[in-house]
Design an enzyme around this catalytic site. Structure first.
Site, PDB file in Angstrom:
ATOM      1  N   GLY A   1       0.832  -1.194   0.000  1.00 59.68           N
ATOM      2  CA  GLY A   1       0.000   0.000   0.000  1.00 59.68           C
ATOM      3  C   GLY A   1       0.867   1.243   0.000  1.00 59.68           C
ATOM      4  O   GLY A   1       0.370   2.362   0.127  1.00 59.68           O
TER       5      GLY A   1
ATOM      6  N   CYS B   1     -14.893   1.981 -28.328  1.00 56.59           N
ATOM      7  CA  CYS B   1     -16.273   2.317 -28.687  1.00 56.59           C
ATOM      8  C   CYS B   1     -17.126   2.691 -27.480  1.00 56.59           C
ATOM      9  O   CYS B   1     -18.332   2.479 -27.478  1.00 56.59           O
ATOM     10  CB  CYS B   1     -16.900   1.125 -29.371  1.00 56.59           C
ATOM     11  SG  CYS B   1     -16.977  -0.268 -28.233  1.00 56.59           S
ATOM     12  N   GLU B   2     -16.497   3.144 -26.422  1.00 58.39           N
ATOM     13  CA  GLU B   2     -17.244   3.723 -25.303  1.00 58.39           C
ATOM     14  C   GLU B   2     -16.332   4.796 -24.709  1.00 58.39           C
ATOM     15  O   GLU B   2     -15.166   4.877 -25.084  1.00 58.39           O
ATOM     16  CB  GLU B   2     -17.649   2.668 -24.273  1.00 58.39           C
ATOM     17  CG  GLU B   2     -16.522   1.834 -23.731  1.00 58.39           C
ATOM     18  CD  GLU B   2     -17.017   0.736 -22.798  1.00 58.39           C
ATOM     19  OE1 GLU B   2     -17.412   1.074 -21.676  1.00 58.39           O
ATOM     20  OE2 GLU B   2     -17.004  -0.438 -23.195  1.00 58.39           O
TER      21      GLU B   2
ATOM     22  N   TYR C   1       0.171  -2.106 -12.738  1.00 59.43           N
ATOM     23  CA  TYR C   1      -1.247  -2.309 -13.025  1.00 59.43           C
ATOM     24  C   TYR C   1      -1.658  -1.656 -14.346  1.00 59.43           C
ATOM     25  O   TYR C   1      -2.768  -1.148 -14.471  1.00 59.43           O
ATOM     26  CB  TYR C   1      -2.125  -1.789 -11.876  1.00 59.43           C
ATOM     27  CG  TYR C   1      -1.743  -2.373 -10.535  1.00 59.43           C
ATOM     28  CD1 TYR C   1      -2.057  -3.698 -10.226  1.00 59.43           C
ATOM     29  CD2 TYR C   1      -1.037  -1.620  -9.597  1.00 59.43           C
ATOM     30  CE1 TYR C   1      -1.684  -4.247  -9.011  1.00 59.43           C
ATOM     31  CE2 TYR C   1      -0.664  -2.168  -8.380  1.00 59.43           C
ATOM     32  CZ  TYR C   1      -0.986  -3.475  -8.091  1.00 59.43           C
ATOM     33  OH  TYR C   1      -0.611  -4.010  -6.899  1.00 59.43           O
TER      34      TYR C   1
ATOM     35  N   TYR D   1     -10.494   3.693 -11.909  1.00 58.93           N
ATOM     36  CA  TYR D   1     -10.309   4.248 -10.561  1.00 58.93           C
ATOM     37  C   TYR D   1     -10.280   5.770 -10.537  1.00 58.93           C
ATOM     38  O   TYR D   1     -10.078   6.354  -9.473  1.00 58.93           O
ATOM     39  CB  TYR D   1      -8.953   3.818  -9.980  1.00 58.93           C
ATOM     40  CG  TYR D   1      -8.634   2.354 -10.033  1.00 58.93           C
ATOM     41  CD1 TYR D   1      -9.328   1.445  -9.238  1.00 58.93           C
ATOM     42  CD2 TYR D   1      -7.598   1.882 -10.831  1.00 58.93           C
ATOM     43  CE1 TYR D   1      -9.006   0.108  -9.258  1.00 58.93           C
ATOM     44  CE2 TYR D   1      -7.269   0.542 -10.857  1.00 58.93           C
ATOM     45  CZ  TYR D   1      -7.982  -0.347 -10.075  1.00 58.93           C
ATOM     46  OH  TYR D   1      -7.655  -1.667 -10.102  1.00 58.93           O
TER      47      TYR D   1
ATOM     48  N   GLU E   1       5.339  -6.566   0.698  1.00 56.92           N
ATOM     49  CA  GLU E   1       5.081  -7.097  -0.651  1.00 56.92           C
ATOM     50  C   GLU E   1       4.590  -5.994  -1.578  1.00 56.92           C
ATOM     51  O   GLU E   1       3.436  -5.989  -1.994  1.00 56.92           O
ATOM     52  CB  GLU E   1       4.096  -8.265  -0.574  1.00 56.92           C
ATOM     53  CG  GLU E   1       2.900  -7.991   0.303  1.00 56.92           C
ATOM     54  CD  GLU E   1       2.111  -9.250   0.640  1.00 56.92           C
ATOM     55  OE1 GLU E   1       2.730 -10.287   0.891  1.00 56.92           O
ATOM     56  OE2 GLU E   1       0.882  -9.152   0.655  1.00 56.92           O
ATOM     57  N   PRO E   2       5.492  -5.079  -1.927  1.00 55.82           N
ATOM     58  CA  PRO E   2       5.075  -3.937  -2.743  1.00 55.82           C
ATOM     59  C   PRO E   2       4.930  -4.267  -4.224  1.00 55.82           C
ATOM     60  O   PRO E   2       5.704  -5.067  -4.773  1.00 55.82           O
ATOM     61  CB  PRO E   2       6.221  -2.932  -2.554  1.00 55.82           C
ATOM     62  CG  PRO E   2       7.337  -3.689  -1.938  1.00 55.82           C
ATOM     63  CD  PRO E   2       6.903  -5.066  -1.595  1.00 55.82           C
TER      64      PRO E   2
HETATM   65  N1  LLP Z   1      -0.241  -7.631  -1.277  1.00 57.12           N
HETATM   66  C1  LLP Z   1      -1.522  -7.952  -1.514  1.00 57.12           C
HETATM   67  C2  LLP Z   1      -2.142  -9.056  -0.770  1.00 57.12           C
HETATM   68  C3  LLP Z   1      -2.258  -7.233  -2.463  1.00 57.12           C
HETATM   69  O1  LLP Z   1      -3.536  -7.543  -2.695  1.00 57.12           O
HETATM   70  C4  LLP Z   1      -1.636  -6.169  -3.163  1.00 57.12           C
HETATM   71  C5  LLP Z   1      -2.373  -5.415  -4.160  1.00 57.12           C
HETATM   72  C6  LLP Z   1      -0.284  -5.879  -2.901  1.00 57.12           C
HETATM   73  C7  LLP Z   1       0.379  -6.630  -1.942  1.00 57.12           C
HETATM   74  C8  LLP Z   1       0.471  -4.791  -3.617  1.00 57.12           C
HETATM   75  O2  LLP Z   1      -0.055  -3.522  -3.368  1.00 57.12           O
HETATM   76  P1  LLP Z   1       0.664  -2.207  -3.946  1.00 57.12           P
HETATM   77  O3  LLP Z   1       2.052  -2.136  -3.399  1.00 57.12           O
HETATM   78  O4  LLP Z   1       0.746  -2.351  -5.429  1.00 57.12           O
HETATM   79  O5  LLP Z   1      -0.185  -1.062  -3.535  1.00 57.12           O
HETATM   80  N2  LLP Z   1      -5.053  -2.261  -9.615  1.00 57.12           N
HETATM   81  C9  LLP Z   1      -5.012  -1.274  -8.559  1.00 57.12           C
HETATM   82  C10 LLP Z   1      -4.236  -1.760  -7.362  1.00 57.12           C
HETATM   83  C11 LLP Z   1      -4.780  -3.061  -6.832  1.00 57.12           C
HETATM   84  C12 LLP Z   1      -3.979  -3.625  -5.720  1.00 57.12           C
HETATM   85  C13 LLP Z   1      -4.394  -5.027  -5.441  1.00 57.12           C
HETATM   86  N3  LLP Z   1      -3.602  -5.645  -4.438  1.00 57.12           N
HETATM   87  C14 LLP Z   1      -4.437   0.035  -9.113  1.00 57.12           C
HETATM   88  O6  LLP Z   1      -4.088   0.077 -10.285  1.00 57.12           O
HETATM   89  O7  LLP Z   1      -4.371   1.036  -8.393  1.00 57.12           O
END
Ligand code: LLP
Length: 403
Positions: free
Chosen positions: A220, A330-331, A358, A304, A261-262
């Site tokens: 996060g 097309c949208e 992502y 988002y 886990e980034p």
């Molecule tokens: N660990 C778990 C269990 C997760 O579900 C996620 C992301 C992460 C780690 C990595 O999180 P991050 O460091 O990337 O914030 N598609 C969305 C983000 C979805 C995140 C899903 N889980 C976007 O594009 O903002």
């Protein structure tokens, strides 16, 4: 910004075409180093959340730089193994998957992280020797928007912190081997206080599990998307969390490993998405710049409301004008509204920033369009790491039935 490691974007476009994803390996390495340097604990484990970017070349580099892998599906585990990760370097955190998939993961020897009490009971009784991590939902509201906030009380993720007494009874009755506790409360977390608050909740739970080997704080970590944007101060977070973690380990009586886990933190800023302007269309209210891509290739703005900075790299010093940058789908697929960008002409190449996390991994073939190519810049050389799709890819699994 018109080049990476001395290689010009326009040159890459000439050679590989558009739309094109380009990644800068130096930025990924910088982020790995930043995280490693921010924490002062005996054992820090960084597991890259490969849902953010799943190109096998990038997974390989991250492994070389000491990272493990965070996975959420059996397919991500297979990709990780293909990239050379040992099963022991992979954590698998599924949600709402069938128990058969979890059994496959156990047989491969990866660390499973369970977020459902019935599954815990099933795995504990059928695989008594397997070490299991438990994903706790600490009921903390965090995350940049509703879709990516996953630690609150109405979320489908994790085992509620209020259900710990039930979990503990299960652990004792079945003699479960719980070696880790985990939480992940959301992506794009604005307030660093969330990590401190949630870590206290985790420490409190951890006191009741005597055989832990690690505590996983999920991710996060927020990166900037705009100039002057709020971002997680990982150095400050590292100071605070290392201190409370080391104190907790002392009290616990053993040195545990601290895991993160980034996804975004490691790869978001490394990515650039290059598209070509097809049309400039003036309507009574708006000037649209229509490009050769759309929500099929980069869905974050539409899904988002995410902000991606956009530059016209064919006319960097041009007079800024206000545009809505839109796709060819097309949208309604608006990448940016009322954005000041150097004057755009048909044929100009636009560069989207923060396109590492992502973006490609959430792309699709909607409107039967091909997915873009991917290029990696490493040690001042460019490598094509994924071909642009062709008609063969669209037809590959279609079966012409004898109707
Ligand atoms: N660990 C778990 C269990 C997760 O579900 C996620 C992301 C992460 C780690 C990595 O999180 P991050 O460091 O990337 O914030 N598609 C969305 C983000 C979805 C995140 C899903 N889980 C976007 O594009 O903002």
């Amino acid at each position: 910004m018109n080049s990476i490691q001395g290689i010009s974007f326009l040159d890459l476009v000439d050679r590989y075409g558009t739309p094109l994803y380009v990644y800068d390996a130096d930025i990924i390495k910088r982020q790995v180093d930043r995280l490693n340097n921010a924490f002062h604990v005996p054992h820090l484990g960084i597991h890259f959340a490969c849902k953010a970017l799943n190109n096998i070349n990038i997974l390989k580099l991250l492994r070389e730089w000491g990272c493990g892998l965070d996975t959420v599906s059996i397919q991500e585990i297979w990709l990780g193994l293909e990239a050379g990760y040992k099963a022991s370097e992979i954590i698998y955190t599924p949600n709402c998957v069938g128990v058969d998939e979890i059994e496959m993961a156990i047989k491969l020897g990866v660390q499973v992280n369970i977020d459902h009490i019935e599954t815990l009971e099933y795995i504990g009784s059928h695989y008594p020797d397997t070490k299991i991590c438990i994903r706790i939902n600490p009921h903390v509201m965090a995350g940049g928007n509703e879709k990516i906030s996953v630690g609150h009380i109405d979320s489908k993720f994790g085992i509620s912190i209020y259900q710990m007494p039930l979990v503990l009874r299960l652990v004792q009755a079945l003699k479960l081997k719980i070696n880790g506790l985990h939480m992940h409360t959301g992506s794009d977390i604005l307030d660093p206080g969330v990590f401190t608050l949630a870590s206290e909740i985790l420490f409190d739970a951890a006191r009741k599990f005597p055989d832990l080997e690690f505590i996983d704080f999920g991710s996060g970590l927020k990166v900037p998307y705009k100039v002057d944007d709020v971002s997680t101060d990982v150095e400050e977070l590292g100071e605070l969390l290392s201190k409370s973690f080391n104190e907790f380990c002392k009290e616990y009586g053993r040195e545990l490993k601290l895991y993160f886990e980034p996804g975004k933190f490691l790869v978001s800023q490394s990515g650039y998405f290059l598209v070509k302007t097809n049309v400039i269309k003036q309507t009574p209210s708006t000037v649209f710049a229509g490009v050769d891509s759309g929500l099929n290739h980069l869905i974050r703005p539409m899904f988002y409301g995410s902000y991606h900075s956009i530059e016209n790299i064919s006319n960097e010093t041009g007079r800024p004008r206000i545009y809505n940058v839109v796709g060819y789908i097309c949208e309604t697929d608006t990448f940016a509204s009322n954005r000041a960008i150097s004057e755009i002409h048909p044929g100009d190449i636009l560069c989207f920033k923060n396109a590492g996390a992502y973006c490609y991994s959430m792309s699709s073939n909607y409107n039967s369009r091909f997915r873009p190519a991917e290029v990696l810049i490493h040690n001042s050389k460019d490598y094509l790491i994924r071909k642009r799709e062709t008609m063969d890819d669209l037809l590959r699994n279609q079966i012409i039935a004898d109707l």
